[in-house]
Enzyme design. Structure first.
Site, PDB file in Angstrom:
ATOM      1  N   GLU A   1       0.828  -1.208   0.000  1.00 49.96           N
ATOM      2  CA  GLU A   1       0.000   0.000   0.000  1.00 49.96           C
ATOM      3  C   GLU A   1       0.863   1.259   0.000  1.00 49.96           C
ATOM      4  O   GLU A   1       0.978   1.961   1.002  1.00 49.96           O
ATOM      5  CB  GLU A   1      -0.979  -0.056   1.176  1.00 49.96           C
ATOM      6  CG  GLU A   1      -1.965  -1.208   0.999  1.00 49.96           C
ATOM      7  CD  GLU A   1      -2.829  -1.465   2.215  1.00 49.96           C
ATOM      8  OE1 GLU A   1      -2.955  -0.576   3.058  1.00 49.96           O
ATOM      9  OE2 GLU A   1      -3.375  -2.581   2.315  1.00 49.96           O
TER      10      GLU A   1
ATOM     11  N   HIS B   1     -17.139 -11.010   6.795  1.00 53.73           N
ATOM     12  CA  HIS B   1     -15.901 -10.247   7.001  1.00 53.73           C
ATOM     13  C   HIS B   1     -15.069 -10.872   8.112  1.00 53.73           C
ATOM     14  O   HIS B   1     -15.557 -11.034   9.234  1.00 53.73           O
ATOM     15  CB  HIS B   1     -16.200  -8.786   7.343  1.00 53.73           C
ATOM     16  CG  HIS B   1     -14.949  -7.968   7.464  1.00 53.73           C
ATOM     17  ND1 HIS B   1     -14.628  -7.228   8.573  1.00 53.73           N
ATOM     18  CD2 HIS B   1     -13.907  -7.817   6.606  1.00 53.73           C
ATOM     19  CE1 HIS B   1     -13.462  -6.637   8.387  1.00 53.73           C
ATOM     20  NE2 HIS B   1     -12.999  -6.977   7.209  1.00 53.73           N
ATOM     21  N   HIS B   2     -13.848 -11.236   7.788  1.00 53.54           N
ATOM     22  CA  HIS B   2     -12.911 -11.810   8.760  1.00 53.54           C
ATOM     23  C   HIS B   2     -11.660 -10.949   8.814  1.00 53.54           C
ATOM     24  O   HIS B   2     -10.756 -11.121   7.995  1.00 53.54           O
ATOM     25  CB  HIS B   2     -12.503 -13.230   8.330  1.00 53.54           C
ATOM     26  CG  HIS B   2     -13.630 -14.217   8.372  1.00 53.54           C
ATOM     27  ND1 HIS B   2     -13.586 -15.414   7.689  1.00 53.54           N
ATOM     28  CD2 HIS B   2     -14.831 -14.186   9.010  1.00 53.54           C
ATOM     29  CE1 HIS B   2     -14.713 -16.081   7.914  1.00 53.54           C
ATOM     30  NE2 HIS B   2     -15.486 -15.362   8.705  1.00 53.54           N
ATOM     31  N   GLU B   3     -11.611 -10.021   9.740  1.00 55.13           N
ATOM     32  CA  GLU B   3     -10.372  -9.243   9.926  1.00 55.13           C
ATOM     33  C   GLU B   3      -9.511 -10.016  10.924  1.00 55.13           C
ATOM     34  O   GLU B   3      -9.873 -10.114  12.104  1.00 55.13           O
ATOM     35  CB  GLU B   3     -10.687  -7.840  10.443  1.00 55.13           C
ATOM     36  CG  GLU B   3      -9.459  -7.002  10.771  1.00 55.13           C
ATOM     37  CD  GLU B   3      -8.437  -6.963   9.642  1.00 55.13           C
ATOM     38  OE1 GLU B   3      -8.725  -6.335   8.613  1.00 55.13           O
ATOM     39  OE2 GLU B   3      -7.355  -7.583   9.781  1.00 55.13           O
TER      40      GLU B   3
ATOM     41  N   HIS C   1      -7.889  -8.661   1.874  1.00 57.97           N
ATOM     42  CA  HIS C   1      -7.190  -7.371   1.953  1.00 57.97           C
ATOM     43  C   HIS C   1      -5.878  -7.614   2.693  1.00 57.97           C
ATOM     44  O   HIS C   1      -5.744  -8.603   3.411  1.00 57.97           O
ATOM     45  CB  HIS C   1      -8.053  -6.332   2.662  1.00 57.97           C
ATOM     46  CG  HIS C   1      -9.075  -5.738   1.731  1.00 57.97           C
ATOM     47  ND1 HIS C   1      -9.301  -4.386   1.633  1.00 57.97           N
ATOM     48  CD2 HIS C   1      -9.894  -6.329   0.832  1.00 57.97           C
ATOM     49  CE1 HIS C   1     -10.232  -4.169   0.716  1.00 57.97           C
ATOM     50  NE2 HIS C   1     -10.626  -5.322   0.226  1.00 57.97           N
ATOM     51  N   GLU C   2      -4.916  -6.720   2.477  1.00 53.45           N
ATOM     52  CA  GLU C   2      -3.542  -6.949   2.952  1.00 53.45           C
ATOM     53  C   GLU C   2      -3.116  -8.370   2.555  1.00 53.45           C
ATOM     54  O   GLU C   2      -2.640  -9.159   3.384  1.00 53.45           O
ATOM     55  CB  GLU C   2      -3.415  -6.752   4.474  1.00 53.45           C
ATOM     56  CG  GLU C   2      -3.793  -5.375   4.945  1.00 53.45           C
ATOM     57  CD  GLU C   2      -5.312  -5.171   4.999  1.00 53.45           C
ATOM     58  OE1 GLU C   2      -6.004  -6.096   5.419  1.00 53.45           O
ATOM     59  OE2 GLU C   2      -5.789  -4.087   4.608  1.00 53.45           O
TER      60      GLU C   2
ATOM     61  N   GLU D   1      -7.202  -6.929  -2.414  1.00 54.42           N
ATOM     62  CA  GLU D   1      -6.711  -5.560  -2.349  1.00 54.42           C
ATOM     63  C   GLU D   1      -5.271  -5.571  -2.901  1.00 54.42           C
ATOM     64  O   GLU D   1      -5.064  -5.819  -4.071  1.00 54.42           O
ATOM     65  CB  GLU D   1      -6.791  -5.059  -0.906  1.00 54.42           C
ATOM     66  CG  GLU D   1      -6.564  -3.567  -0.782  1.00 54.42           C
ATOM     67  CD  GLU D   1      -6.487  -3.129   0.677  1.00 54.42           C
ATOM     68  OE1 GLU D   1      -6.992  -2.045   0.981  1.00 54.42           O
ATOM     69  OE2 GLU D   1      -5.896  -3.841   1.501  1.00 54.42           O
TER      70      GLU D   1
ATOM     71  N   GLU E   1      -9.760   3.560   0.405  1.00 56.74           N
ATOM     72  CA  GLU E   1      -9.746   3.890   1.840  1.00 56.74           C
ATOM     73  C   GLU E   1      -8.715   4.969   2.173  1.00 56.74           C
ATOM     74  O   GLU E   1      -8.897   5.739   3.115  1.00 56.74           O
ATOM     75  CB  GLU E   1      -9.503   2.633   2.672  1.00 56.74           C
ATOM     76  CG  GLU E   1      -8.147   1.985   2.416  1.00 56.74           C
ATOM     77  CD  GLU E   1      -7.974   0.637   3.117  1.00 56.74           C
ATOM     78  OE1 GLU E   1      -8.938   0.129   3.690  1.00 56.74           O
ATOM     79  OE2 GLU E   1      -6.849   0.099   3.073  1.00 56.74           O
TER      80      GLU E   1
HETATM   81  C1  NOJ Z   1      -8.211  -2.679   5.963  1.00 51.86           C
HETATM   82  C2  NOJ Z   1      -9.035  -2.995   4.765  1.00 51.86           C
HETATM   83  O1  NOJ Z   1      -8.391  -2.597   3.583  1.00 51.86           O
HETATM   84  C3  NOJ Z   1     -10.360  -2.305   4.918  1.00 51.86           C
HETATM   85  O2  NOJ Z   1     -11.145  -2.499   3.768  1.00 51.86           O
HETATM   86  C4  NOJ Z   1     -11.064  -2.814   6.160  1.00 51.86           C
HETATM   87  O3  NOJ Z   1     -12.244  -2.100   6.361  1.00 51.86           O
HETATM   88  C5  NOJ Z   1     -10.182  -2.661   7.383  1.00 51.86           C
HETATM   89  N1  NOJ Z   1      -8.884  -3.175   7.143  1.00 51.86           N
HETATM   90  C6  NOJ Z   1     -10.779  -3.347   8.594  1.00 51.86           C
HETATM   91  O4  NOJ Z   1     -10.826  -4.735   8.397  1.00 51.86           O
HETATM   92 CA    CA Z   2      -5.886  -2.151   3.278  1.00 43.65          CA
END
Ligand code: NOJ
Ligand code: CA
Length: 724
Positions: free
Chosen positions: A209, A412-414, A492-493, A511, A517
């Site tokens: 990024e 969604h799995h962060e 993402h990441e 991503e 963002e």
């Molecule tokens: C970074 C991600 O790119 C974004 O889309 C997401 O909302 C946040 N992390 C939280 O998970």
């Molecule tokens: Ca990101």
């Protein structure tokens, strides 16, 4: 020369190994000299290892414009070089591998054998930029053998297409006494000096990024791929890789001026890659084109991946989605429950579901729906739970409501970069999502580059790179588990895309670059040139979840929702015109596309919103018509299974006048062009909302004149009409 057909695959072999050919070929045309047995163009090296002639270890693309030659230098180091239209574009560059525990395949090598093959096939994508992809290439396989340790052999397979080439290493297990640890990959790319490069730094804390830098080659240290350069004579070259499986991702390190060497993301124990038995590496790819647009119309990366391994993938659903997402990035809401501004509430989710159903979106993403977000920064990655909704989010009610409206929730799995915490919950988490009808799951690996957590059975936590072998294997494991439950994944990441969507079509998007963002909180936000560079760099790897469609271009100028939440600096804004936000839906390809803004911001501008409602995300055909890296780009795409075409054009901070022949439209057909263009006074900084929406009757014989404002763009739907 033999011709054979194998299940639709047309192959033409021109040589083989000694064991394959010697018993059958006692042709009078055979030449046998100094250890070399040749039949016309076929040579097999028997003993004595006389250096083959340049012609014998060379191969060209089907149209003859790209050629490569493999060789060994006087120290027995395997090398290759690449010519484009007679000009050297990759000078003599090393190839080879070194291991921790056995002699390397790096010097003291000779060519043992080589053979060639031609393939010309066409395969169908379940979804994508185009339905049918032609794979036409010539192949040269060269086997190098070590002088001192003849058990040590290195196969290098080159495939040369009209749009570039790939090569990979093939290592037999004959010499591997137990597992192999790769400690160096010697692959080099000796680029033409004086070239201009577009690049992001490799192995850094923000992963991929970063804003792209435009510099002379000499200013570069270490870069991620796709790495794109333009030579002084205007040839465009992009280096990347294909089919990254069970290996570390390749960054490039400039070792000597213009000589870029593979720099694999290391494992936490300091080695690069661990392997057992025979293995092949990912393909090292070099896209080559006389102009910038040629890079965009290339299927090289997909062609170097293996065919679909998942069978029936009719459950992989392209589509458009909205979500409880931007509200958190602009600090209207919070991911966490504490504080009274939680975004993912039952009522808010239902409001989004209503909006999706009314406007034809297939999915609603809900972030911050689960417990764990309230934990401290240091604990969050171990506390985050993927099956437990927060007390104000009634998943049963929300899922039932979505079902009743014909909309699917998106999971969604962060993970916050804790691979082990996610892996331990993975089966239950995916079962949970499948149970609630989710066909897509967005994952996230927020954590500094090099700090993914992986805990072993003894409880020791190690730190891994986002693009190292451990992460690469994690991502494939998630894809396979998700596929068992008919779920597609949008990380993402992530680790960068290398075309695995061909083999695993549930790898729908990801991503892996600075997305929208950053316009909410990034310092600085994405400048106008960002999306004029992405197509020629990041997008060469594959689809992106950029999340276009922000209509309130200055969200940080609103008063804060609360003092505690505040807002980002008011200069954090979207540096585009409104028309350019629409253009992104066509330019930045993704089979799932978000309409990223808040429902109320779309309700406020129904005119431009119509384009987002109309634009498809799956295509029969796609073409880049014009563009220069970092300046502007124009794409056209034809909707899958329909007759309408769509155009997206965008520019950097400079105004641009484009004259576009509409020859891509189907001959003899009539169209109504629904044009969304920058208004006459539009400017991303001073007048970003100035948009003109017009209708015009057109056909393929006409010319279209378009003016793109500074930081602007245009989006057009060419609606097929039977009669005027
Ligand atoms: C970074 C991600 O790119 C974004 O889309 C997401 O909302 C946040 N992390 C939280 O998970
Ligand atoms: Ca990101």
């Amino acid at each position: 020369m033999s011709q054979k057909r194998l299940g639709g695959l047309k192959l033409r072999s021109e040589a083989g190994s000694a064991s394959q050919f010697l018993p059958q070929r006692k042709s009078s045309t055979a030449r046998h000299s100094a250890g070399r047995l040749c039949f016309a163009a076929i040579c097999v090296w028997l003993s004595g290892y006389v250096t083959p002639s340049a012609a014998e270890t060379s191969a060209s693309s089907p149209n003859g414009e790209i050629s490569i030659q493999a060789d060994v230098d006087p120290l027995g180091r395997p090398i290759y070089k690449v010519l484009f239209r007679g000009t050297e574009v990759i000078g003599p560059s090393r190839i080879g591998l070194r291991f921790a525990n056995t002699p390397g395949l790096a010097e003291g090598m000779k060519i043992e054998s080589f053979n060639r093959r031609t393939a010309d096939t066409t395969w169908e994508q379940p979804w994508g930029e185009r339905r049918f992809v032609r794979d036409h290439h010539n192949e040269l396989f060269v086997r190098f053998i070590s002088d001192k340790t003849p058990s040590h052999k290195l196969g290098v397979r080159f495939r040369i297409f009209d749009d570039g080439l790939g090569f990979r290493y093939e290592v037999p297990d004959a010499f591997a006494d137990g597992p192999l640890s790769i400690v160096d990959e010697l692959t080099e790319f000796r680029l033409p000096k004086g070239s201009t490069a577009w690049w992001i730094p490799g192995r850094n804390w923000r992963r991929y990024e970063y804003l792209y830098r435009t510099t002379d080659l000499t200013s570069i240290d270490r870069v991620h791929t796709p790495f794109t350069v333009r030579t002084q004579s205007g040839i465009h070259i992009s280096i990347h890789e294909a089919a990254l499986i069970d290996y570390a991702a390749m960054a490039l390190d400039q070792r000597r001026p213009a000589v870029f060497k593979a720099d694999l993301a290391p494992r936490s124990d300091g080695t690069l890659v661990k392997k057992e038995g025979a293995f092949t590496t990912p393909w090292r790819t070099i896209q080559i084109s006389a102009d910038a647009v040629g890079l965009l119309n290339s299927d090289l990366i997909l062609n170097l991946n293996e065919p679909n391994a998942l069978g029936d993938v009719s459950w992989v659903e392209p589509g458009k989605y909205i979500g409880i997402w931007w509200a958190m990035h602009i600090r209207d809401k919070t991911f966490w429950q504490r504080g009274g501004h939680h975004g993912a509430t039952t009522a808010e989710a239902m409001r989004y579901i209503d909006f999706a159903a009314e406007n034809g979106f297939s999915g609603v993403l809900v972030e911050g729906w689960n417990t764990g977000w309230d934990a401290s920064r240091h604990e969050i990655s171990t506390k985050i739970n993927f099956t437990q909704p927060t007390s104000d989010f009634d998943i049963e009610a929300v899922a039932a409501y979505a079902r009743s409206k014909g909309v699917r929730l998106i999971g969604h799995h962060e993970t916050f970069g804790n691979l082990t915490n996610y892996e331990q919950q993975l089966h239950a988490a995916l079962d949970f999502n499948a149970r609630y009808g989710m066909r897509h799951t967005k994952t996230g690996y927020v954590s500094d580059g090099g700090s993914l957590r992986k805990t072993d059975s003894g409880g020791i936590t190690r730190r891994e790179w986002h693009d190292g072998q451990v992460a690469v294997n994690h991502h494939l494991m998630v894809l396979k588990e998700a596929a068992k439950r008919k779920i597609s994944i949008n990380p993402h990441e992530p680790v960068k895309d290398t075309g695995l969507r061909r083999t695993y079509p549930n790898a729908v998007t990801r991503e892996g670059a600075r997305g929208q963002e950053y316009n909410a909180w990034g310092t600085p936000p994405n400048p106008p040139e960002h999306t004029a560079i992405l197509p020629f760099t990041r997008m060469l790897a594959g689809p992106m979840d950029f999340t276009p469609g922000i209509f309130d271009l200055m969200p940080n100028r609103k008063p804060p929702v609360s003092e505690e939440l505040g807002r980002s600096d008011e200069d954090n804004r979207v540096q585009t015109t409104l028309a350019k936000q629409l253009a992104l839906y066509v330019v930045i390809y993704g089979p799932i596309q978000m309409a990223a803004d808040l429902p109320e911001n779309y309700d406020a501008r129904p005119g431009p919103f119509q384009f987002i409602k109309d634009v498809p995300t799956d295509w029969d055909q796609s073409m880049a018509l014009a563009g220069e890296v970092g300046d502007f780009v124009v794409f056209v795409r034809k909707e899958k299974g329909g007759a309408d075409w769509y155009l997206g054009a965008l520019t950097d901070e400079n105004e641009r006048a484009l004259k576009l022949p509409l020859t891509f439209l189907d001959d003899g057909m009539n169209y109504t062009a629904h044009i969304y263009r920058d208004g006459d006074n539009a400017h991303w900084d001073t007048s970003p909302y100035d948009i003109a929406i017009e209708k015009k009757a057109v056909s393929s014989t006409e010319m279209l004149n378009l003016i793109l404002a500074p930081g602007g763009g245009a989006a057009i739907r060419f609606e097929h009409v039977e009669d005027r």
